[in-house]
Scaffold this active site. Structure first.
Site, PDB file in Angstrom:
ATOM      1  N   CYS A 141      -4.731   2.285  -3.734  1.00  0.00           N
ATOM      2  CA  CYS A 141      -3.515   2.836  -3.101  1.00  0.00           C
ATOM      3  C   CYS A 141      -2.357   1.841  -3.208  1.00  0.00           C
ATOM      4  O   CYS A 141      -1.533   1.729  -2.288  1.00  0.00           O
ATOM      5  CB  CYS A 141      -3.766   3.220  -1.644  1.00  0.00           C
TER       6      CYS A 141
ATOM      7  N   ASP B  39       3.156  -4.101   8.043  1.00  0.00           N
ATOM      8  CA  ASP B  39       1.894  -3.383   7.901  1.00  0.00           C
ATOM      9  C   ASP B  39       0.796  -4.436   8.009  1.00  0.00           C
ATOM     10  O   ASP B  39       0.583  -5.228   7.094  1.00  0.00           O
ATOM     11  CB  ASP B  39       1.842  -2.671   6.557  1.00  0.00           C
TER      12      ASP B  39
ATOM     13  N   GLN C 264      -4.442  -5.222   7.055  1.00  0.00           N
ATOM     14  CA  GLN C 264      -5.370  -6.180   6.456  1.00  0.00           C
ATOM     15  C   GLN C 264      -5.354  -7.536   7.149  1.00  0.00           C
ATOM     16  O   GLN C 264      -6.193  -8.391   6.840  1.00  0.00           O
ATOM     17  CB  GLN C 264      -5.048  -6.364   4.968  1.00  0.00           C
TER      18      GLN C 264
ATOM     19  N   LYS D  96     -10.640  -0.532  10.016  1.00  0.00           N
ATOM     20  CA  LYS D  96     -10.797  -1.830   9.349  1.00  0.00           C
ATOM     21  C   LYS D  96     -11.110  -2.951  10.341  1.00  0.00           C
ATOM     22  O   LYS D  96     -11.379  -4.080   9.950  1.00  0.00           O
ATOM     23  CB  LYS D  96      -9.532  -2.173   8.561  1.00  0.00           C
TER      24      LYS D  96
ATOM     25  N   HIS E 232       0.866  -1.178   0.000  1.00  0.00           N
ATOM     26  CA  HIS E 232       0.000   0.000   0.000  1.00  0.00           C
ATOM     27  C   HIS E 232       0.903   1.229   0.000  1.00  0.00           C
ATOM     28  O   HIS E 232       2.026   1.199   0.506  1.00  0.00           O
ATOM     29  CB  HIS E 232      -0.865  -0.040   1.263  1.00  0.00           C
TER      30      HIS E 232
END
Length: 419
Positions: free
Chosen positions: A377, A210, A213, A236, A133
């Site tokens: 993104c 990261d 997700q 999220k 991302h």
């Protein structure tokens, strides 16, 4: 589905899922990879705190101040437990995952940081991947520009997997930090952390994930992962926007300089210098997102009660159903793994000769199906596959096979429109 998840009961916790769209269409929300919907339990906790307990935190010597501070720090404890962190002092509240990654990037090459692990200059290297991302690309580009270091990256295979064939050549003694996505927001790929971390340890580099997700969709344990830093965002994780989390190993957070200066991040201030509070507070200058942090605490309470194993199992079954059904649509190409191995509930695809923007518009206008279209993104990843954009359907604990079937019917209709 037989995964222990009572989806119909869960759906009742999300008022928006019962909404009727213009024309009498039911809402079919397949865009949780962008932002998840919010259960009543989270909304009510935030409303109650705002209405009856709100005050600034860490400042006021009165009942409301004490209640607000306790709720804010209790949320930090909940989040630490949710991700397997040893304690609250390793959980820093930020406004989103982007700020969390920028916070870590700021420490590298900063002359006020004496720890050699954060010294960065010409000849040193930063390693990311082609599937990141933009939040995990741009901060490192800026760091490289600021310090003269070199940015390098893992490529992505045709199947949508991280290409580790040149791991030893890519992560070398010149590498200072490796920062990769845990689960891709486009491909759904869950990346193998262990081999990358092992190589980083061999060469003395730090490693960041990261996890924006992955934390919402599977059990994530920072102690088991063994990395140095991990970032994710609240919106999220069925929580509010405006709140994110940086987890970092305590000794690293202590070594890092503050990201911003201001109130409550200090120990003492003189006119010519200041000393700083210990982590995590030295990274939380000014009035923090109090109600949002408390809402995020309620969100992880909600997910903990359901069980992340059950969430992951449910999404796995949805993804299997989606991959099978989408595979029967002519001229549809899934961008990412075609099987369930190391894969999450995000499916991005193209329809030959039809722009994703048209796909998304027709799905919304005619079927009430909300998907995301564009490069999500992650423009470099789309360039890697030679496409400008994709349509992305992303699933969560409140989605059903029937909703995926509605998506498929909509896509058949899209093909007829453009036939």
């Amino acid at each position: 589905m037989n995964n222990g998840l009572d989806v119909e009961r869960i759906r009742k916790d999300f008022p928006v899922l019962s909404r009727e769209l213009p024309g009498g269409r039911p809402l079919i929300y397949l865009d949780s990879g962008n932002s998840a919907q919010k259960p009543t339990q989270v909304v009510e906790v935030m409303r109650e705190h705002m209405a009856m307990h709100y005050s600034n935190v860490g400042r006021a010597m009165h009942v409301l101040g004490a209640e607000s501070t306790e709720a804010y720090e209790d949320a930090r404890d909940k989040i630490a437990a949710f991700i397997g962190a040893p304690g609250r002092d390793e959980v820093v509240f930020t406004k989103n995952a982007s700020e969390a990654i920028n916070l870590v990037a700021y420490a590298f090459g900063n002359r006020t940081c004496e720890d050699p692990r954060f010294r960065l200059g010409p000849g040193d290297e930063i390693v990311i991947s082609e599937m990141e991302h933009h939040s995990n690309i741009v901060p490192w580009q800026m760091l490289a520009q600021r310090t003269g270091a070199t940015l390098r990256w893992f490529s992505v295979t045709d199947e949508g997997r991280l290409d580790l064939s040149n791991l030893a050549e890519l992560v070398t003694e010149r590498t200072k930090i490796v920062s990769i996505v845990h689960q891709s927001n486009v491909l759904g790929t869950v990346n193998p952390v262990a081999p990358v971390l092992a190589r980083a340890r061999e060469v003395g580099a730090l490693m960041m994930l990261d996890a924006s997700q992955s934390v919402p969709h599977q059990g994530v344990d920072v102690a088991a992962l063994g990395v140095d830093f991990l970032a994710f965002t609240g919106h999220k994780v069925v929580g509010p926007s405006g709140i994110g989390v940086l987890w970092g190993r305590a000794e690293l957070l202590e070594a890092m300089p503050p990201f911003m200066g201001g109130g409550e991040m200090i120990e003492a201030v003189w006119m010519d210098h200041s000393t700083y509070a210990p982590a995590p507070h030295k990274f939380e200058a000014g009035t923090p997102p109090i109600v949002e942090a408390i809402g995020l605490g309620a969100a992880v309470d909600y997910l903990t009660e359901i069980g992340m194993d059950a969430v992951a199992s449910h999404e796995r079954e949805l993804t299997a159903h989606a991959l099978g059904a989408l595979g029967e649509i002519p001229d549809l190409r899934v961008i990412g793994p075609a099987d369930l191995a190391d894969r999450g509930g995000t499916v991005s695809f193209t329809l030959e000769g039809i722009h994703p923007h048209d796909v998304g518009q027709i799905l919304d206008d005619n079927f009430g199906v909300a998907v995301r279209v564009g490069h999500h993104c992650a423009r470099p990843l789309h360039l890697r596959f030679g496409i400008p954009a994709t349509t992305r359907a992303s699933f969560y604990l409140y989605n059903t096979p029937a909703e995926i079937d509605a998506l498929v019917r909509g896509l058949h209709h899209v093909r007829k429109v453009f036939a």
